[in-house]
Scaffold this active site. Structure first.
Site, PDB file in Angstrom:
ATOM      1  N   HIS A  59       0.937  -1.007   0.046  1.00 42.07           N
ATOM      2  CA  HIS A  59      -0.010   0.056   0.016  1.00 42.07           C
ATOM      3  C   HIS A  59       0.854   1.257   0.050  1.00 42.07           C
ATOM      4  O   HIS A  59       2.098   1.180   0.502  1.00 42.07           O
ATOM      5  CB  HIS A  59      -0.831   0.089   1.310  1.00 42.07           C
ATOM      6  CG  HIS A  59      -1.930  -1.142   1.277  1.00 42.07           C
ATOM      7  ND1 HIS A  59      -3.070  -0.987   1.966  1.00 42.07           N
ATOM      8  CD2 HIS A  59      -1.947  -1.926   0.546  1.00 42.07           C
ATOM      9  CE1 HIS A  59      -3.888  -1.987   1.934  1.00 42.07           C
ATOM     10  NE2 HIS A  59      -3.253  -2.663   0.809  1.00 42.07           N
ATOM     11  N   GLU A  61       0.875   3.996   1.866  1.00 40.08           N
ATOM     12  CA  GLU A  61       1.238   4.467   3.074  1.00 40.08           C
ATOM     13  C   GLU A  61       2.456   3.746   3.580  1.00 40.08           C
ATOM     14  O   GLU A  61       3.362   4.338   4.038  1.00 40.08           O
ATOM     15  CB  GLU A  61       0.155   4.301   4.289  1.00 40.08           C
ATOM     16  CG  GLU A  61      -1.128   5.239   3.765  1.00 40.08           C
ATOM     17  CD  GLU A  61      -2.127   4.374   3.116  1.00 40.08           C
ATOM     18  OE1 GLU A  61      -3.192   4.402   3.373  1.00 40.08           O
ATOM     19  OE2 GLU A  61      -1.730   3.338   2.152  1.00 40.08           O
ATOM     20  N   CYS A  89      -6.224   2.022   5.622  1.00 43.59           N
ATOM     21  CA  CYS A  89      -7.091   0.699   5.972  1.00 43.59           C
ATOM     22  C   CYS A  89      -6.614   0.375   7.525  1.00 43.59           C
ATOM     23  O   CYS A  89      -5.431   0.996   7.818  1.00 43.59           O
ATOM     24  CB  CYS A  89      -6.852  -0.171   5.298  1.00 43.59           C
ATOM     25  SG  CYS A  89      -5.212  -0.790   5.108  1.00 43.59           S
ATOM     26  N   CYS A  92      -2.796  -0.132   7.221  1.00 44.81           N
ATOM     27  CA  CYS A  92      -1.936   1.119   7.342  1.00 44.81           C
ATOM     28  C   CYS A  92      -2.007   2.044   8.587  1.00 44.81           C
ATOM     29  O   CYS A  92      -0.943   2.690   8.888  1.00 44.81           O
ATOM     30  CB  CYS A  92      -2.123   1.940   6.101  1.00 44.81           C
ATOM     31  SG  CYS A  92      -1.862   0.847   4.527  1.00 44.81           S
TER      32      CYS A  92
END
Length: 157
Positions: A59, A61, A89, A92
């Site tokens: 991801h 992040e 999410c 993260c």
């Protein structure tokens, strides 16, 4: 956790949006993230690379946080801000807690998959060791439109 009322500097969200657009161009879900230090210097920036790397944890992040930590040579970023185009999410959000970031700024809210203001609400959990300041809804329309357009095209709308 309620969002803070202090206004973040607009440059990081614009950089995050650029990363999100680049991710969309690669066929990735258009999420971008930027990590900045207190002076506003960019320490890490990334867009999603889940499909490209065949890694469900790639991801934006996590990639940006890892870059920033590597650049500093430190596992924690206690004076840094993580700016992302979509509410992080739970994975993260937990990573932001583990990296000990000072502040998380995000654009679009994610009622279905978010982990900050929705869903798991990681920073509000008793098991959370570090809860950063949170600012949500920064350039929310622009960030949300990017995601809606991406998924609309995928569905043939």
């Amino acid at each position: 956790m309620a969002a803070s009322s202090s206004a973040p500097e607009p440059r990081p969200i614009m950089l995050a949006l650029a990363e999100a657009r680049a991710a969309a161009a690669r066929g990735e879900v258009p999420v971008g993230a930027v990590v900045t230090d207190p002076s506003g210097a960019v320490l890490g920036r990334a867009g999603n690379r889940v499909e490209e790397l065949r890694d469900a944890s790639a991801h934006a992040e996590l990639l940006a946080l890892r870059q920033a930590a590597a650049l500093r040579g430190e596992p924690r970023l206690p004076d840094c801000t993580l700016t992302v185009t979509l509410e992080p999410c739970p994975m993260c959000a937990q990573a932001a807690s583990f990296f000990r970031v000072r502040r998380v700024v995000f654009g679009a809210y994610d009622p279905k998959g978010g982990g900050v203001e929705h869903g798991a609400r990681v920073f509000a959990a008793a098991s959370c060791h570090h809860a950063p300041e949170v600012v949500g809804g920064v350039r929310e329309r622009e960030c949300g439109a990017l995601l809606r357009d991406f998924f609309g095209q995928r569905r043939g709308e």
